[in-house]
Design a protein around this motif. Structure first.
Motif, PDB file in Angstrom:
ATOM      1  N   THR A  91      -1.905   3.406  -2.059  1.00 42.26           N
ATOM      2  CA  THR A  91      -0.661   3.254  -2.796  1.00 42.26           C
ATOM      3  C   THR A  91       0.310   2.339  -2.067  1.00 42.26           C
ATOM      4  O   THR A  91       0.921   1.446  -2.670  1.00 42.26           O
ATOM      5  N   LEU A  92       0.453   2.534  -0.777  1.00 41.86           N
ATOM      6  CA  LEU A  92       1.365   1.702   0.005  1.00 41.86           C
ATOM      7  C   LEU A  92       0.924   0.247   0.039  1.00 41.86           C
ATOM      8  O   LEU A  92       1.750  -0.666   0.009  1.00 41.86           O
ATOM      9  N   ASP A  93      -0.377   0.019   0.100  1.00 39.24           N
ATOM     10  CA  ASP A  93      -0.892  -1.342   0.277  1.00 39.24           C
ATOM     11  C   ASP A  93      -1.044  -2.078  -1.051  1.00 39.24           C
ATOM     12  O   ASP A  93      -0.791  -3.284  -1.127  1.00 39.24           O
ATOM     13  N   GLN A  94      -1.456  -1.347  -2.100  1.00 36.07           N
ATOM     14  CA  GLN A  94      -1.750  -2.008  -3.377  1.00 36.07           C
ATOM     15  C   GLN A  94      -0.681  -1.761  -4.434  1.00 36.07           C
ATOM     16  O   GLN A  94      -0.443  -2.620  -5.277  1.00 36.07           O
ATOM     17  N   GLY A  95      -0.053  -0.580  -4.431  1.00 35.23           N
ATOM     18  CA  GLY A  95       1.001  -0.292  -5.389  1.00 35.23           C
ATOM     19  C   GLY A  95       0.635   0.709  -6.465  1.00 35.23           C
ATOM     20  O   GLY A  95       1.523   1.219  -7.152  1.00 35.23           O
ATOM     21  N   GLN A  96      -0.657   1.007  -6.642  1.00 38.49           N
ATOM     22  CA  GLN A  96      -1.054   1.947  -7.692  1.00 38.49           C
ATOM     23  C   GLN A  96      -0.423   3.313  -7.429  1.00 38.49           C
ATOM     24  O   GLN A  96      -0.126   3.667  -6.293  1.00 38.49           O
TER      25      GLN A  96
END
Length: 483
Positions: A91-96
């Motif tokens: 979530t932190l790296d990709q945003g999902q």
């Protein structure tokens, strides 16, 4: 202090030979969250050499199938045990959204390794009946060799798992190369492989940019390239691989059509279309993007779609109520908003959304879900892959016309059909030129079902037994029984 992540080459985690690094950022805030080694040509050479030695001289390709299966199962167990931390990292790296990262990205990665663990003991050849007397003829399936696995930024852990599990199950050695925008969970996956007992050199991991990928594809020591990404880059890989005829499989771009018939359940079609179009903020190769709707229903469909989209909570993936997260980078946000501007300038009617978010979310890459209607087939937003939350409604008069227009694209990855008439749904699913078709549902996947496209959406398949076969060579054996 941000931890610097290194390259896995052979049995060691090492910095890039050049000493260079790059940063990765939280797309919801723009803040730096990681620093990774930036692999160069020397690092590629060393990783390929390690993988080649492990394949030619190591135990992995010759390991008993049941023993190899236990290693893959252990990888799955470790992924599951660390699922919460991995989901948060994704979530932190990709945003999902965190719920999506937990319930889809991590869970599916776990199940993919377990699925292919089961295949390790079932990679069989066949006995053949030839029309020549006194012959025993049979086939075997053998690993290809050193495989370069190049993954995109939209589903980092999930797609790395699809490729890696199949490649390992069949006895290959690999070099993982994640996208530079989202490398973190793939690096953790490589770390888990080592901990699970994968032998030295079998799994290598190189973080880096496009130059790293190009060096891998061009390397004469690489036997196979598996790539997921844009059609443009895929064509470049084909050209680069032609010199030594590497095996290549690719899942490329898409422009998924949805055909809504007059007898469709209108409310279900709205809900499913929205879910299918906005999954991972529209950053999905099979996201539903072109909605062919009977002319008498098209305005109402667009208005209901826009009204439903406007109720969705937009925000950071770590916020529990967020449904639509950020786009992966500011560069990509600029690209997607450029398509919205082009849609307006070419005459499409904007029904809802279309704006970036300001206020507390201004530092993130947030965009309102965008609905267009009165879209025609020649408009840019109807022809090019946008890879964002931009949905287009295209009115049609006859069903045959809708099918022809749905097929009038260079892509052929995914499609959806909405109809309560089962016979009509079967006919339409057959008529649409697409590798995958979903009827009355959003785009789901399962390890047992093949995944891939037609036309310029790629070569080959991932998942299922079909995906496993992409990592094997078939050998024919002839034995004379004559005295």
């Amino acid at each position: 202090m941000t931890t610097s992540r290194q390259l896995l080459i052979g049995d060691a985690w090492v910095p890039a030979a050049s000493g260079t690094e790059f940063s990765t950022f939280d797309p919801a805030t723009g803040k730096q969250i990681g620093v990774c080694a930036d692999a160069g040509t020397e690092d590629v050479n060393r990783a390929v050499a390690a993988a080649r030695t492990a394949f030619d001289q190591g135990a992995w390709p010759k390991m008993l199938p049941a023993a190899r299966a236990r290693v893959l199962w252990r990888i799955a167990d470790l992924l599951e045990e660390r699922g919460e931390a991995l989901a948060r990292m994704e979530t932190l790296d990709q945003g999902q959204t965190l719920s999506f990262a937990t319930d889809v990205s991590v869970s599916f990665a776990v199940e993919t390794f377990r699925y292919y663990a089961g295949w390790c003991t079932k990679i069989d050849g066949t006995v053949k009946s030839v029309s020549i007397p006194d012959m025993l003829t049979y086939t075997t399936r053998e690993p290809i060799g050193v495989c370069a696995l190049i993954t995109p930024w939209n589903y980092p852990l999930l797609l790395a798992s699809w490729k890696l599990a199949a490649a390992l199950a069949t006895g290959n050695t690999v070099i993982l190369k994640p996208a530079e925008d989202t490398p973190l969970t793939t690096i953790e996956l490589a770390r888990i492989c080592v901990e699970a007992g994968v032998p030295e050199g079998v799994v290598n991991c190189l973080s880096g940019g496009a130059e790293t990928g190009r060096a891998l594809v061009a390397h004469p020591g690489v036997d196979k390239v598996s790539f997921t990404g844009s059609t443009k880059v895929g064509k470049g890989i084909v050209a680069a691989a032609a010199g030594d005829l590497k095996r290549v499989s690719m899942e490329l771009g898409g422009k998924a059509p949805s055909i809504i018939t007059e007898e469709a359940d209108f409310e279900a079609a709205i809900a499913g279309s929205l879910e299918g179009g906005l999954v991972n903020s529209g950053q999905t190769c099979v996201a539903y993007t072109r909605f062919f709707v009977p002319r008498s229903m098209s305005d109402a469909f667009a208005e209901h779609l826009a009204a439903a989209a406007a109720t969705l909570q937009i925000g950071p993936g770590l916020e529990p109520n967020s449904v639509v997260g950020p786009l992966v980078s500011r560069t990509h946000l600029d690209r997607v908003t450029g398509y919205i501007e082009k849609g307006i300038s070419e005459g499409a009617r904007l029904v809802g959304g279309g704006s970036r978010l300001d206020g507390d979310l201004a530092d993130g890459n947030f965009l309102q879900p965008t609905i267009f209607t009165d879209v025609t087939d020649e408009m840019t937003i109807a022809r090019e892959e946008i890879f964002g939350p931009v949905l287009s409604v295209l009115p049609y008069d006859k069903l045959d016309e809708a099918v022809a227009r749905a097929n009038d694209t260079t892509y052929g990855l995914g499609a959806s059909i909405w109809s309560k008439d089962l016979a009509s749904a079967h006919r339409l699913a057959s008529a649409v030129r697409s590798g995958m078709v979903w009827v009355n549902m959003s785009p789901l996947c399962d390890p047992a079902m093949p995944w891939g496209g037609m036309k310029q959406s790629g070569w080959g398949r991932e998942l299922s037994g079909s995906g496993m076969n992409e990592y094997t060579e078939e050998k024919a054996v002839w034995i004379s029984l004559r005295n």
